[in-house]
Design a protein around this motif. Structure first.
Motif, short mmCIF file in Angstrom:
data_model
loop_
_atom_site.label_atom_id
_atom_site.label_comp_id
_atom_site.label_asym_id
_atom_site.label_seq_id
_atom_site.Cartn_x
_atom_site.Cartn_y
_atom_site.Cartn_z
N ASN A 70 26.47 36.23 106.83
CA ASN A 70 27.53 36.05 105.86
C ASN A 70 27.14 35.12 104.71
OD1 ASN A 70 27.41 33.73 107.30
ND2 ASN A 70 29.60 33.49 107.62
N ARG A 72 24.77 34.93 101.08
CA ARG A 72 24.06 35.66 100.03
C ARG A 72 24.24 37.15 100.26
NH1 ARG A 72 18.27 33.48 98.99
NH2 ARG A 72 17.97 33.78 101.21
N GLY A 73 23.14 37.93 100.31
CA GLY A 73 23.28 39.38 100.45
C GLY A 73 23.16 39.86 101.88
N TRP A 77 18.69 41.54 103.12
CA TRP A 77 18.51 41.16 101.73
C TRP A 77 17.79 39.82 101.61
CZ3 TRP A 77 19.89 37.15 98.52
CH2 TRP A 77 19.77 37.38 97.15
N GLY A 93 12.83 51.12 92.97
CA GLY A 93 13.05 51.67 91.64
C GLY A 93 13.40 53.15 91.64
N VAL A 98 18.21 54.27 95.85
CA VAL A 98 19.32 53.35 95.60
C VAL A 98 20.66 54.03 95.91
CG1 VAL A 98 20.54 52.00 93.86
CG2 VAL A 98 18.05 52.08 93.84
N SER A 99 20.84 55.27 95.40
CA SER A 99 22.13 55.92 95.58
C SER A 99 22.35 56.31 97.04
CB SER A 99 22.25 57.15 94.68
OG SER A 99 21.25 58.10 94.97
N THR A 100 21.27 56.70 97.75
CA THR A 100 21.44 57.04 99.16
C THR A 100 21.84 55.80 99.96
OG1 THR A 100 19.70 58.70 98.89
CG2 THR A 100 20.36 58.19 101.13
N LYS A 101 21.23 54.66 99.64
CA LYS A 101 21.60 53.41 100.32
C LYS A 101 23.05 53.08 100.04
CE LYS A 101 19.41 49.47 102.12
NZ LYS A 101 19.40 48.12 101.52
N ALA A 102 23.48 53.27 98.78
CA ALA A 102 24.87 52.99 98.44
C ALA A 102 25.81 53.88 99.24
CB ALA A 102 25.10 53.19 96.95
N MET A 103 25.44 55.17 99.35
CA MET A 103 26.30 56.12 100.08
C MET A 103 26.43 55.71 101.55
SD MET A 103 25.66 60.21 100.48
CE MET A 103 24.21 60.04 101.52
N GLU A 105 25.91 52.70 102.87
CA GLU A 105 26.55 51.40 103.03
C GLU A 105 28.02 51.42 102.64
OE1 GLU A 105 24.25 48.51 100.90
OE2 GLU A 105 22.71 48.42 102.46
N SER A 106 28.48 52.46 101.96
CA SER A 106 29.90 52.54 101.64
C SER A 106 30.58 53.60 102.50
CB SER A 106 30.13 52.82 100.16
OG SER A 106 29.46 54.01 99.77
N TRP A 107 30.27 54.87 102.28
CA TRP A 107 30.99 55.94 102.98
C TRP A 107 30.78 55.93 104.49
CZ3 TRP A 107 30.42 60.92 99.44
CH2 TRP A 107 31.13 60.69 98.25
N LEU A 152 41.17 46.34 104.33
CA LEU A 152 39.91 46.62 103.67
C LEU A 152 39.80 48.10 103.28
CD1 LEU A 152 36.99 44.76 105.46
CD2 LEU A 152 37.47 44.82 103.03
#
Lengths: 325, 325
Positions: A70, A72-73, A77, A93, A98-103, A105-107, A152
């Motif tokens: 809990n 920093r990142g 990270w 880069g 990046v987008s796959t990680k975002a998907m 870590e969110s969805w 949340l």
């Protein structure tokens, strides 16, 4: 920590305890463990049983260095940022990485959170977080966490059904995209493990092993056999091979580590909603009884207070009467 | 709605009112408007001023058909699902399209929500949602929404700083990935507009025009000139070309529609946090005064009640005294 220093201090990962045949049963700890295994670093795995619901867990220590969940990142990270372990230098880069990680870590993280706390009977969550606490405390913390998760995820009584559909629809899209992206490869990018592989592996292992067979999310995942194979083969190579006695198969009925993909069974039935709603109703009824009792006590006290005033009055009358005799 | 039917009913989009030089200033309405413009459909744009904070807005009507924002998967999803307008048929199987959409709808949507409600002085949010409501109501709804957004983003007083850093760090990653993915192309995939382009265009236009010049998110976006060009050229082609008098430039100081990318200025300074905290403190103090006043009133009432009991007692005494005379 110098490069070339052969006597590097061992990393210690403090996580929540193992269960379901996994080295750690907690969905936040598992990706960290996998990430460190991918890095082929000598690793100590320890468990914290005293504060299993603490937000600091998992954390990684090495000598004076510590990276908390809990701060920093988060752990992975911090390990990358501080130069301890960075598996992502070649891929950070790449837009699709990046987008796959975002998907994921969110969805997908939302879907697991939903199933653990809202969409199931809560037995898995209880086992992971509260089984070492006395029952009343564990129960209260569990209900508190259910409420926090609903906030949340933005779930209210009006939109509960719609949000549930949206969460599952997004997880279906995410699994499809991951499956297409992976194909028959061993890793998602550049044929090397990155933190994305760690996060996906952690998610898949958790969903397959820790969620019940009636889990809808689990059955959606089982539709994609290449994702299941990805998880099983990496588990055999990176997790089972390294764990000697530190992964007690505490529940023999879910000894899944030797089960091949063909043996996965999926029985999604309509969720036991009645049971859950009945428990919640019971709890609410008890709360109402308690409040009613409190109110009655207050009313009784007030009436007694009024009554004792009258009693005092009568005493005074008698005194007056005596005076006049 | 039959294919080949030349007399197709016009679609009507009901959105929040225009502002900042945008056809609609609301970050949820703008992508829907852009999506419909991309589809080259005859479109009527109407505004709802009576319930500007309603969750049903934006919605699309056509004859008996209506798709609300807060039903099923939202407006764009409903339009695709019901076969009204589907721009995504070729791309929905592409993993990178799915993950990029997830990234924009989670990380970038969170960043805008944060900046609108938590990380700024709230003037933009007020203009968009509450400027047509009487001040006390608007203020109360605004504070209610600030609280709801903090819950949605999981922001507490303990982790506020860490969450803010995480939100901005993720938006930086997302902008970098979008910029790399887009390159010098006109659209993100297959050289054709999809709902992803609509969502990104909506986000970029909103961030550039509706957020103040001190916005950190806005300055991060300005680092990527190809994203700014993407927004400006599509705005000129799809939005400004179609809007005659329906886009009043209500704020001449932000007449940005003719401004080229080279004229964008960015002055991110430290956010006016003191002002915001002072307002919140004022509101809390007033609430405390109100509660204290209520408490005092209750106590006064109780003591009067006790006093009147004594008065009755004295009357009874006099009666008794008279009897004995």
């Amino acid at each position: 920590m110098e490069d070339g220093n052969e006597e590097r201090e061992k990393l210690t990962l403090v996580a929540r305890k193992p269960c379901f045949g996994l080295p750690t049963a907690c969905p936040t700890c598992l990706p960290v463990y996998v990430y460190l295994r991918f890095a082929h670093l000598p690793l100590n795995l320890e468990f914290n049983l005293i504060h299993p619901d603490s937000d600091q867990i998992p954390f990684v220590e090495s000598g004076n260095y510590v990276a908390y969940n809990n701060e920093r990142g988060g752990v992975i990270w911090s390990l990358k940022e501080d130069g301890i372990v960075d598996l992502d230098s070649d891929v950070r880069g790449i837009p699709e990485w990046v987008s796959t990680k975002a998907m994921v870590e969110s969805w997908l993280a939302d879907a697991v959170m939903y199933e653990l706390w809202v969409g199931s009977d809560g037995k898995s969550a209880y086992k992971i977080y509260y089984s070492d606490l006395p029952w009343p405390i564990g129960k209260i913390l569990y209900l508190k966490q259910v409420r926090a998760v609903k906030q949340l995820l933005g779930i209210t009584s009006e939109n509960a059904e719609r949000r549930e559909e949206e969460i599952y629809r997004r997880s279906t899209s995410a699994y499809g995209a991951l499956s297409s992206r992976l194909g028959e490869e061993s890793f998602f990018f550049e044929n090397r493990p990155t933190s994305l592989d760690a996060v996906v592996l952690g998610h898949v292992l958790f969903t397959l092993h820790a969620l019940p067979e009636t889990s809808l999310l689990r059955s959606k995942l089982l539709d994609h056999t290449n994702l299941v194979k990805f998880a099983e083969s990496h588990k055999a190579e990176y997790i089972d091979a390294n764990s000697s006695a530190s992964v007690p198969e505490s529940d023999p009925s879910t000894s899944a580590s030797r089960r091949g993909p063909s043996q996965w069974s999926s029985k999604p039935k309509s969720k036991p909603k009645r049971e859950k709603t009945e428990e919640e109703k019971k709890f609410r009824r008890r709360t109402k009884y308690f409040l009613v009792t409190q109110l009655v006590a207050v009313l009784v006290f007030l009436s007694l207070l009024g009554g004792s005033n009258d009693a005092e009055v009568e005493l005074e009358d008698d005194d007056d009467a005596l005076n006049y005799d």
